[in-house]
Scaffold this motif. Structure first.
Motif, mmCIF file in Angstrom:
data_model
loop_
_atom_site.group_PDB
_atom_site.id
_atom_site.type_symbol
_atom_site.label_atom_id
_atom_site.label_comp_id
_atom_site.label_asym_id
_atom_site.label_seq_id
_atom_site.Cartn_x
_atom_site.Cartn_y
_atom_site.Cartn_z
ATOM 1 N N GLY A 161 0.826 -1.203 0.000
ATOM 2 C CA GLY A 161 0.000 0.000 0.000
ATOM 3 C C GLY A 161 0.856 1.247 0.000
ATOM 4 N N GLY A 162 0.388 2.317 -0.642
ATOM 5 C CA GLY A 162 1.131 3.572 -0.702
ATOM 6 C C GLY A 162 2.275 3.512 -1.690
ATOM 7 N N ASP A 163 3.060 4.592 -1.688
ATOM 8 C CA ASP A 163 4.204 4.702 -2.590
ATOM 9 C C ASP A 163 5.455 4.383 -1.786
ATOM 10 O OD1 ASP A 163 5.936 5.191 -4.616
ATOM 11 O OD2 ASP A 163 5.622 7.359 -4.694
ATOM 12 N N SER A 164 5.758 3.100 -1.618
ATOM 13 C CA SER A 164 6.874 2.688 -0.766
ATOM 14 C C SER A 164 7.451 1.373 -1.256
ATOM 15 C CB SER A 164 6.410 2.550 0.686
ATOM 16 O OG SER A 164 5.386 1.580 0.793
ATOM 17 N N PHE A 165 8.548 0.959 -0.642
ATOM 18 C CA PHE A 165 9.223 -0.269 -1.024
ATOM 19 C C PHE A 165 8.346 -1.475 -0.727
ATOM 20 C CE2 PHE A 165 11.934 -3.835 0.463
ATOM 21 C CZ PHE A 165 12.519 -4.157 -0.749
ATOM 22 N N PRO A 166 7.995 -2.262 -1.743
ATOM 23 C CA PRO A 166 7.178 -3.460 -1.515
ATOM 24 C C PRO A 166 8.056 -4.667 -1.198
ATOM 25 C CG PRO A 166 7.352 -3.019 -3.855
ATOM 26 C CD PRO A 166 8.192 -1.988 -3.166
ATOM 27 N N ALA A 167 8.159 -5.008 0.067
ATOM 28 C CA ALA A 167 9.059 -6.084 0.486
ATOM 29 C C ALA A 167 8.533 -7.464 0.114
ATOM 30 C CB ALA A 167 9.283 -6.015 1.988
ATOM 31 N N GLY A 168 7.214 -7.610 -0.024
ATOM 32 C CA GLY A 168 6.643 -8.914 -0.348
ATOM 33 C C GLY A 168 5.361 -8.769 -1.137
#
Length: 218
Positions: A161-168
């Motif tokens: 969710g959001g504009d961030s690093f998607p770890a999984g």
């Protein structure tokens, strides 16, 4: 008169040696990182980031970032495409992709002002929908076949969710989220030190021999 005949030969050996020392080998043609087949159509809702993880077996220069254009007729929204380093979670490359991008094999690409060097390692490329248009853009998921360029390994879907690093992959959709993509060239290669030194040594020997020959024939 004879000594002037040897000058072009001497100059040639010197130029070859200097160029070999100073000029790295580069590859200019852009390569598309990933392609897919047999994937179903889905949508990218606003406020979410989707993409995929990958591993590089060697350094590359990222030249373009892109986003899937379902019908090749333009995007409804702009998409902030980002490549993250999976270890540091730092942004490595980023670009805003819109309908103004160049269409290549179904993706709209934007060229980076300066190509970005990615060393061998693990990365994630993903796109955030931040456009004002309420009509979402399509992307593809659940692909039957995924093909990557030489040196690039696909490591699975990423969603957050959001504009961030998607770890999984919080949505648990394997082989999915083919919206973002990138193009690259091979990173410059450092000349082989042994070969270059050998060439330089041969050049010096040749120049020395020519000088001796020149003295004997003078």
């Amino acid at each position: 008169m004879k000594r002037f005949l040897y000058l072009p030969i001497t100059a040639f050996f010197l130029i070859v040696a200097i160029v070999s020392l100073c000029c790295p080998v580069t590859a200019r043609a852009n390569t598309i990182a990933l392609s897919f087949a047999g994937a179903e159509k889905t949508i990218l809702p606003s406020g979410l980031t989707y993409g995929w993880a990958f591993t590089l077996s060697g350094a590359v220069l990222v030249t373009d970032l892109g986003f899937w254009d379902e019908d090749s007729d333009g995007l409804s929204n702009d998409h902030n495409v980002t490549i993250w380093d999976n270890t540091t979670m730092s942004v490595m490359a980023q670009a805003n992709v819109s309908s103004a991008g160049t269409l290549v094999d179904g993706f709209r690409y934007v060229s980076l002002t300066v190509p970005v060097l990615l060393p061998l390692g693990d990365y994630t490329i993903a796109a955030f929908n931040h456009g004002p248009n309420l009509i979402p853009d399509n992307l593809r998921q659940n692909a039957a076949t995924i093909t990557t360029a030489s040196g690039v390994t696909y490591d699975g879907s990423r969603e957050t969710g959001g504009d961030s690093f998607p770890a999984g992959d919080v949505g648990n959709h394997p082989n999915s989220y083919f919206g973002p993509n990138f193009q690259f060239t091979r990173a410059p290669l450092v000349p082989d030190a042994g070969s270059t030194l050998t060439l330089l040594a041969l050049s010096i020997v040749a120049i020395f021999g020519l000088n001796l020959l020149q003295r004997k024939t003078s």
